[in-house]
Motif scaffolding. Structure first.
Motif, PDB file in Angstrom:
ATOM      1  N   ASP A 126      53.684  -6.640  14.377  1.00 11.50           N
ATOM      2  CA  ASP A 126      52.907  -7.295  15.434  1.00 11.50           C
ATOM      3  C   ASP A 126      52.910  -8.816  15.288  1.00 11.50           C
ATOM      4  O   ASP A 126      52.616  -9.522  16.239  1.00 11.50           O
ATOM      5  CB  ASP A 126      51.458  -6.796  15.442  1.00 11.50           C
ATOM      6  N   VAL A 127      53.231  -9.326  14.096  1.00  9.41           N
ATOM      7  CA  VAL A 127      53.256 -10.775  13.909  1.00  9.41           C
ATOM      8  C   VAL A 127      54.431 -11.424  14.632  1.00  9.41           C
ATOM      9  O   VAL A 127      54.437 -12.635  14.852  1.00  9.41           O
ATOM     10  CB  VAL A 127      53.293 -11.184  12.413  1.00  9.41           C
ATOM     11  N   LEU A 128      55.401 -10.631  15.017  1.00 13.31           N
ATOM     12  CA  LEU A 128      56.577 -11.156  15.712  1.00 13.31           C
ATOM     13  C   LEU A 128      56.308 -11.253  17.206  1.00 13.31           C
ATOM     14  O   LEU A 128      55.516 -10.505  17.765  1.00 13.31           O
ATOM     15  CB  LEU A 128      57.789 -10.270  15.422  1.00 13.31           C
ATOM     16  N   ASP A 129      56.987 -12.157  17.864  1.00 11.27           N
ATOM     17  CA  ASP A 129      56.724 -12.456  19.265  1.00 11.27           C
ATOM     18  C   ASP A 129      57.111 -11.347  20.224  1.00 11.27           C
ATOM     19  O   ASP A 129      56.644 -11.327  21.347  1.00 11.27           O
ATOM     20  CB  ASP A 129      57.445 -13.748  19.666  1.00 11.27           C
ATOM     21  N   TYR A 130      57.944 -10.428  19.799  1.00  8.42           N
ATOM     22  CA  TYR A 130      58.393  -9.405  20.734  1.00  8.42           C
ATOM     23  C   TYR A 130      57.462  -8.202  20.786  1.00  8.42           C
ATOM     24  O   TYR A 130      57.785  -7.176  21.355  1.00  8.42           O
ATOM     25  CB  TYR A 130      59.838  -8.976  20.488  1.00  8.42           C
ATOM     26  N   GLY A 131      56.279  -8.328  20.224  1.00  5.10           N
ATOM     27  CA  GLY A 131      55.253  -7.318  20.407  1.00  5.10           C
ATOM     28  C   GLY A 131      55.279  -6.192  19.397  1.00  5.10           C
ATOM     29  O   GLY A 131      56.085  -6.180  18.477  1.00  5.10           O
TER      30      GLY A 131
ATOM     31  N   ALA B  59      58.325  -4.848   1.437  1.00  2.00           N
ATOM     32  CA  ALA B  59      57.466  -5.868   2.050  1.00  2.00           C
ATOM     33  C   ALA B  59      56.724  -6.670   0.987  1.00  2.00           C
ATOM     34  O   ALA B  59      56.615  -7.902   1.092  1.00  2.00           O
ATOM     35  CB  ALA B  59      56.487  -5.206   3.017  1.00  2.00           C
ATOM     36  N   GLU B  60      56.243  -5.994  -0.028  1.00  5.76           N
ATOM     37  CA  GLU B  60      55.580  -6.697  -1.128  1.00  5.76           C
ATOM     38  C   GLU B  60      56.536  -7.692  -1.783  1.00  5.76           C
ATOM     39  O   GLU B  60      56.216  -8.870  -1.966  1.00  5.76           O
ATOM     40  CB  GLU B  60      55.070  -5.706  -2.174  1.00  5.76           C
ATOM     41  N   GLY B  61      57.713  -7.228  -2.138  1.00  6.35           N
ATOM     42  CA  GLY B  61      58.684  -8.094  -2.804  1.00  6.35           C
ATOM     43  C   GLY B  61      59.139  -9.248  -1.936  1.00  6.35           C
ATOM     44  O   GLY B  61      59.256 -10.388  -2.405  1.00  6.35           O
ATOM     45  N   ILE B  62      59.380  -8.975  -0.672  1.00  2.00           N
ATOM     46  CA  ILE B  62      59.842 -10.025   0.243  1.00  2.00           C
ATOM     47  C   ILE B  62      58.769 -11.086   0.428  1.00  2.00           C
ATOM     48  O   ILE B  62      59.043 -12.288   0.317  1.00  2.00           O
ATOM     49  CB  ILE B  62      60.269  -9.418   1.600  1.00  2.00           C
ATOM     50  N   LEU B  63      57.529 -10.660   0.705  1.00  3.26           N
ATOM     51  CA  LEU B  63      56.476 -11.657   0.921  1.00  3.26           C
ATOM     52  C   LEU B  63      56.204 -12.441  -0.351  1.00  3.26           C
ATOM     53  O   LEU B  63      56.035 -13.668  -0.300  1.00  3.26           O
ATOM     54  CB  LEU B  63      55.193 -11.002   1.445  1.00  3.26           C
ATOM     55  N   LYS B  64      56.190 -11.776  -1.496  1.00  2.00           N
ATOM     56  CA  LYS B  64      55.994 -12.490  -2.759  1.00  2.00           C
ATOM     57  C   LYS B  64      57.049 -13.572  -2.965  1.00  2.00           C
ATOM     58  O   LYS B  64      56.763 -14.627  -3.524  1.00  2.00           O
ATOM     59  CB  LYS B  64      56.035 -11.517  -3.943  1.00  2.00           C
TER      60      LYS B  64
ATOM     61  N   ASP C 230      61.750  -8.738   6.535  1.00  2.87           N
ATOM     62  CA  ASP C 230      61.995 -10.123   6.160  1.00  2.87           C
ATOM     63  C   ASP C 230      61.589 -11.077   7.288  1.00  2.87           C
ATOM     64  O   ASP C 230      60.961 -12.110   7.030  1.00  2.87           O
ATOM     65  CB  ASP C 230      63.476 -10.313   5.809  1.00  2.87           C
ATOM     66  N   GLU C 231      61.921 -10.734   8.504  1.00  4.23           N
ATOM     67  CA  GLU C 231      61.557 -11.582   9.644  1.00  4.23           C
ATOM     68  C   GLU C 231      60.038 -11.701   9.767  1.00  4.23           C
ATOM     69  O   GLU C 231      59.492 -12.788   9.947  1.00  4.23           O
ATOM     70  CB  GLU C 231      62.157 -11.022  10.930  1.00  4.23           C
ATOM     71  N   ALA C 232      59.348 -10.577   9.659  1.00  4.44           N
ATOM     72  CA  ALA C 232      57.885 -10.598   9.752  1.00  4.44           C
ATOM     73  C   ALA C 232      57.273 -11.364   8.576  1.00  4.44           C
ATOM     74  O   ALA C 232      56.352 -12.177   8.771  1.00  4.44           O
ATOM     75  CB  ALA C 232      57.343  -9.176   9.801  1.00  4.44           C
ATOM     76  N   CYS C 233      57.787 -11.147   7.372  1.00  4.85           N
ATOM     77  CA  CYS C 233      57.251 -11.828   6.199  1.00  4.85           C
ATOM     78  C   CYS C 233      57.499 -13.333   6.246  1.00  4.85           C
ATOM     79  O   CYS C 233      56.674 -14.114   5.756  1.00  4.85           O
ATOM     80  CB  CYS C 233      57.815 -11.222   4.916  1.00  4.85           C
ATOM     81  N   SER C 234      58.601 -13.749   6.828  1.00  8.41           N
ATOM     82  CA  SER C 234      58.849 -15.185   6.990  1.00  8.41           C
ATOM     83  C   SER C 234      57.772 -15.822   7.860  1.00  8.41           C
ATOM     84  O   SER C 234      57.261 -16.900   7.544  1.00  8.41           O
ATOM     85  CB  SER C 234      60.222 -15.430   7.616  1.00  8.41           C
ATOM     86  N   LYS C 235      57.412 -15.147   8.919  1.00 11.24           N
ATOM     87  CA  LYS C 235      56.381 -15.680   9.814  1.00 11.24           C
ATOM     88  C   LYS C 235      55.016 -15.698   9.117  1.00 11.24           C
ATOM     89  O   LYS C 235      54.276 -16.675   9.222  1.00 11.24           O
ATOM     90  CB  LYS C 235      56.326 -14.863  11.099  1.00 11.24           C
ATOM     91  N   ILE C 236      54.694 -14.637   8.409  1.00 12.50           N
ATOM     92  CA  ILE C 236      53.432 -14.595   7.665  1.00 12.50           C
ATOM     93  C   ILE C 236      53.401 -15.703   6.620  1.00 12.50           C
ATOM     94  O   ILE C 236      52.409 -16.423   6.491  1.00 12.50           O
ATOM     95  CB  ILE C 236      53.243 -13.213   7.000  1.00 12.50           C
ATOM     96  N   ALA C 237      54.489 -15.842   5.872  1.00  9.54           N
ATOM     97  CA  ALA C 237      54.548 -16.863   4.811  1.00  9.54           C
ATOM     98  C   ALA C 237      54.416 -18.265   5.391  1.00  9.54           C
ATOM     99  O   ALA C 237      53.715 -19.106   4.802  1.00  9.54           O
ATOM    100  CB  ALA C 237      55.854 -16.732   4.030  1.00  9.54           C
ATOM    101  N   ASN C 238      55.058 -18.522   6.508  1.00  8.60           N
ATOM    102  CA  ASN C 238      54.931 -19.839   7.123  1.00  8.60           C
ATOM    103  C   ASN C 238      53.476 -20.136   7.465  1.00  8.60           C
ATOM    104  O   ASN C 238      52.995 -21.251   7.242  1.00  8.60           O
ATOM    105  CB  ASN C 238      55.807 -19.945   8.371  1.00  8.60           C
TER     106      ASN C 238
END
Length: 147
Positions: A105-110, A13-18, A133-141
């Protein structure tokens, strides 16, 4: 980013979000609630799957979550319910508690946990990578819109 040992999920998660944010504007780190692997590199399977997607996490070293992390970070993303409760137990205030969130939790499906792939073989690491990756994409956006 927090998981149990800081060798599988949270280093990913650290690497992906970075890889998705401007490091001049956003500081990303990871830790574990257990101190089992302090100073160690991430699990070789985490390193391998990250590398497959162009992310190098080999320089990361495992560390244990410390109460001072509540002061250092605006948001603390946790991989599963057990570690979520462990982090909340360390909180000194309602403000600290509000910083703690389950990553998915950042994803729409709960709410959903990121499963620990440690005993699950390589496919487990691949599946976990895609979830994170999906969650980090949303956070990064969201973060990139602020900066």
């Amino acid at each position: 980013m927090v998981c149990l040992g800081n060798i599988c999920r949270s280093p990913l998660a650290e690497g992906i979000l970075k890889s998705k944010v401007n490091s001049a504007n956003v500081y990303v780190d990871s830790a574990g609630t257990g101190g089992y692997h302090i100073g160690s590199k991430p699990d070789s399977r985490s390193i391998e799957i990250a590398h497959k997607f162009g992310i190098d996490i080999t320089n990361q070293r495992c560390r244990k979550f410390h109460i001072s992390d509540f002061e250092r970070f605006d948001v603390i993303y946790v991989m599963d319910d057990s570690n979520y409760e462990n982090i909340l137990d360390l909180a000194n205030s309602a403000s600290d508690e509000q910083k703690v969130k389950l990553l998915l939790d950042v994803l729409d499906y709960g709410p959903q946990e990121v499963p620990d792939p440690y005993y699950g073989g390589k496919d487990g690491f691949k599946n976990v990578y895609h979830m994170i990756d999906e969650a980090c994409s949303k956070i990064a956006n969201s973060l990139n819109q602020l900066n």
